[in-house]
Write a protein that holds these residues in place. Structure first.
Motif, PDB file in Angstrom:
ATOM      1  N   TRP A 172       0.825  -1.202   0.000  1.00  0.00           N
ATOM      2  CA  TRP A 172       0.000   0.000   0.000  1.00  0.00           C
ATOM      3  C   TRP A 172       0.862   1.256   0.000  1.00  0.00           C
ATOM      4  N   ARG A 173       1.985   1.198   0.694  1.00  0.00           N
ATOM      5  CA  ARG A 173       2.864   2.366   0.742  1.00  0.00           C
ATOM      6  C   ARG A 173       3.491   2.639  -0.625  1.00  0.00           C
ATOM      7  N   SER A 174       3.950   1.570  -1.295  1.00  0.00           N
ATOM      8  CA  SER A 174       4.575   1.768  -2.603  1.00  0.00           C
ATOM      9  C   SER A 174       3.556   2.224  -3.643  1.00  0.00           C
ATOM     10  N   GLY A 177       5.271   5.251  -4.093  1.00  0.00           N
ATOM     11  CA  GLY A 177       6.243   4.795  -5.067  1.00  0.00           C
ATOM     12  C   GLY A 177       7.519   4.308  -4.402  1.00  0.00           C
ATOM     13  N   PRO A 178       8.457   3.808  -5.204  1.00  0.00           N
ATOM     14  CA  PRO A 178       8.311   3.625  -6.651  1.00  0.00           C
ATOM     15  C   PRO A 178       7.580   2.332  -6.997  1.00  0.00           C
ATOM     16  N   TRP A 179       6.962   2.310  -8.173  1.00  0.00           N
ATOM     17  CA  TRP A 179       6.333   1.097  -8.667  1.00  0.00           C
ATOM     18  C   TRP A 179       7.363   0.268  -9.420  1.00  0.00           C
ATOM     19  N   SER A 180       7.205  -1.037  -9.367  1.00  0.00           N
ATOM     20  CA  SER A 180       8.067  -1.894 -10.170  1.00  0.00           C
ATOM     21  C   SER A 180       7.653  -1.780 -11.634  1.00  0.00           C
ATOM     22  N   LEU A 181       8.545  -2.193 -12.524  1.00  0.00           N
ATOM     23  CA  LEU A 181       8.242  -2.123 -13.953  1.00  0.00           C
ATOM     24  C   LEU A 181       7.052  -3.002 -14.317  1.00  0.00           C
ATOM     25  N   VAL A 182       6.968  -4.165 -13.696  1.00  0.00           N
ATOM     26  CA  VAL A 182       5.857  -5.074 -13.987  1.00  0.00           C
ATOM     27  C   VAL A 182       4.537  -4.479 -13.515  1.00  0.00           C
ATOM     28  N   THR A 183       4.526  -3.888 -12.326  1.00  0.00           N
ATOM     29  CA  THR A 183       3.303  -3.261 -11.817  1.00  0.00           C
ATOM     30  C   THR A 183       2.865  -2.118 -12.727  1.00  0.00           C
ATOM     31  N   MET A 233      -9.622  13.052 -20.379  1.00  0.00           N
ATOM     32  CA  MET A 233      -8.549  12.176 -19.909  1.00  0.00           C
ATOM     33  C   MET A 233      -7.262  12.964 -19.680  1.00  0.00           C
ATOM     34  N   ASN A 234      -6.979  13.929 -20.544  1.00  0.00           N
ATOM     35  CA  ASN A 234      -5.786  14.757 -20.350  1.00  0.00           C
ATOM     36  C   ASN A 234      -5.879  15.559 -19.055  1.00  0.00           C
ATOM     37  N   PHE A 235      -7.060  16.119 -18.795  1.00  0.00           N
ATOM     38  CA  PHE A 235      -7.255  16.830 -17.531  1.00  0.00           C
ATOM     39  C   PHE A 235      -7.013  15.886 -16.353  1.00  0.00           C
ATOM     40  N   GLY A 236      -7.539  14.674 -16.482  1.00  0.00           N
ATOM     41  CA  GLY A 236      -7.370  13.696 -15.412  1.00  0.00           C
ATOM     42  C   GLY A 236      -5.920  13.313 -15.197  1.00  0.00           C
ATOM     43  N   ILE A 237      -5.161  13.205 -16.291  1.00  0.00           N
ATOM     44  CA  ILE A 237      -3.743  12.855 -16.174  1.00  0.00           C
ATOM     45  C   ILE A 237      -2.985  13.945 -15.417  1.00  0.00           C
ATOM     46  N   VAL A 238      -3.243  15.201 -15.777  1.00  0.00           N
ATOM     47  CA  VAL A 238      -2.548  16.315 -15.123  1.00  0.00           C
ATOM     48  C   VAL A 238      -2.917  16.384 -13.642  1.00  0.00           C
ATOM     49  N   LEU A 239      -4.211  16.317 -13.357  1.00  0.00           N
ATOM     50  CA  LEU A 239      -4.653  16.388 -11.964  1.00  0.00           C
ATOM     51  C   LEU A 239      -4.188  15.169 -11.176  1.00  0.00           C
ATOM     52  N   GLY A 240      -4.244  13.999 -11.811  1.00  0.00           N
ATOM     53  CA  GLY A 240      -3.797  12.785 -11.137  1.00  0.00           C
ATOM     54  C   GLY A 240      -2.310  12.806 -10.840  1.00  0.00           C
ATOM     55  N   ALA A 241      -1.524  13.300 -11.794  1.00  0.00           N
ATOM     56  CA  ALA A 241      -0.079  13.396 -11.571  1.00  0.00           C
ATOM     57  C   ALA A 241       0.232  14.376 -10.448  1.00  0.00           C
ATOM     58  N   ALA A 242      -0.491  15.495 -10.423  1.00  0.00           N
ATOM     59  CA  ALA A 242      -0.279  16.478  -9.356  1.00  0.00           C
ATOM     60  C   ALA A 242      -0.672  15.900  -8.002  1.00  0.00           C
ATOM     61  N   LEU A 243      -1.782  15.164  -7.966  1.00  0.00           N
ATOM     62  CA  LEU A 243      -2.231  14.554  -6.711  1.00  0.00           C
ATOM     63  C   LEU A 243      -1.239  13.504  -6.227  1.00  0.00           C
ATOM     64  N   ALA A 244      -0.755  12.671  -7.160  1.00  0.00           N
ATOM     65  CA  ALA A 244       0.211  11.637  -6.784  1.00  0.00           C
ATOM     66  C   ALA A 244       1.506  12.257  -6.264  1.00  0.00           C
ATOM     67  N   ALA A 245       1.954  13.331  -6.922  1.00  0.00           N
ATOM     68  CA  ALA A 245       3.172  14.011  -6.471  1.00  0.00           C
ATOM     69  C   ALA A 245       2.964  14.647  -5.103  1.00  0.00           C
ATOM     70  N   ALA A 246       1.770  15.201  -4.880  1.00  0.00           N
ATOM     71  CA  ALA A 246       1.484  15.823  -3.584  1.00  0.00           C
ATOM     72  C   ALA A 246       1.460  14.781  -2.472  1.00  0.00           C
ATOM     73  N   ALA A 285       3.047  11.979  -2.436  1.00  0.00           N
ATOM     74  CA  ALA A 285       4.417  11.508  -2.228  1.00  0.00           C
ATOM     75  C   ALA A 285       5.343  12.597  -1.706  1.00  0.00           C
ATOM     76  N   GLY A 286       4.819  13.817  -1.543  1.00  0.00           N
ATOM     77  CA  GLY A 286       5.643  14.914  -1.046  1.00  0.00           C
ATOM     78  C   GLY A 286       6.616  15.459  -2.068  1.00  0.00           C
ATOM     79  N   GLN A 287       6.313  15.271  -3.355  1.00  0.00           N
ATOM     80  CA  GLN A 287       7.215  15.714  -4.414  1.00  0.00           C
ATOM     81  C   GLN A 287       6.676  16.907  -5.199  1.00  0.00           C
TER      82      GLN A 287
END
Length: 216
Positions: A46-48, A52-58, A126-139, A141-143
């Protein structure tokens, strides 16, 4: 050109075989040059998953699942570039451009998309979702931080590279997502052609980085 349309399921089997050979070759090359790669297969926690980081297979499994869902829900493979094209056309229309002056945009089906809300376009949403999702994931992860560009040369290189990539994606009817990833996933020959020339462009781009004092 669809490999399945040409040779039926034999075309799909041929592509899977090529992908397998390519993966095996890259694995052996990676092992020979850099040693056994780490993080290829790793049980996700759950933490990864959140930090992150995710493995290549995941990551590969997640991309395959999401692309399959996109195909089922949108009726076509995943794409990105069309959204940017549509946004640019909408902006140009606001600035006074007449879309009927273009053979492409004057097509009835395309003109309807241009006149509709941007939220009615699947690719745009979908593009909006990618941008917002990337920002949320970075937030999470503290990045999510504002970083100062390394230099003006780096900014110039990014601008030139971005313009060339955008123009190239339009000429190729897609970027590394729509033309390559989704192209190969749908057994289209153009995906293989795209990656061949993309690799050549990458080699050239790496060699040109020294002009902007960027390390490789």
């Amino acid at each position: 050109v669809s490999l399945i349309a040409l040779w039926g399921w034999g075309g799909a089997a041929l592509q899977l075989g090529l992908l397998g050979l390519l993966g095996l070759g890259l694995w052996r090359w990676q092992t020979y040059v850099w040693g056994m790669p780490s993080g290829l297969i790793q049980r996700p926690t759950w933490r990864s998953l959140f930090y992150g980081p995710w493995s290549l297979v995941t990551g590969a499994m997640a991309l395959a699942l999401l692309n399959t869902l996109t195909l089922l829900l949108a009726g076509r493979p995943w794409g990105v570039t069309w959204g940017f094209t549509l946004w640019s056309a909408k902006l140009a229309t606001l600035l006074g451009w007449n879309p009927t002056s273009s053979e492409f945009w004057s097509q009835e089906s395309i003109l309807e998309v241009l006149q509709a809300s941007v939220f009615a376009d699947v690719t745009s949403v979908m593009n909006f979702g990618i941008v917002l999702g990337a920002a949320l994931a970075a937030a999470i992860a503290g990045q999510l931080t504002v970083r100062q560009p390394p230099s003006r040369r780096a900014v110039l290189a990014a601008l030139i590279g971005g313009l060339l990539m955008g123009y190239g994606a339009w000429l190729a009817f897609g970027c590394n997502v729509g033309a390559y990833f989704s192209g190969i996933a749908s057994t289209s020959l153009h995906g293989w052609v795209w990656i061949a020339f993309a690799l050549l462009g990458t080699i050239l781009g790496v060699r040109l980085r020294s002009l902007f004092q960027l390390a490789n």
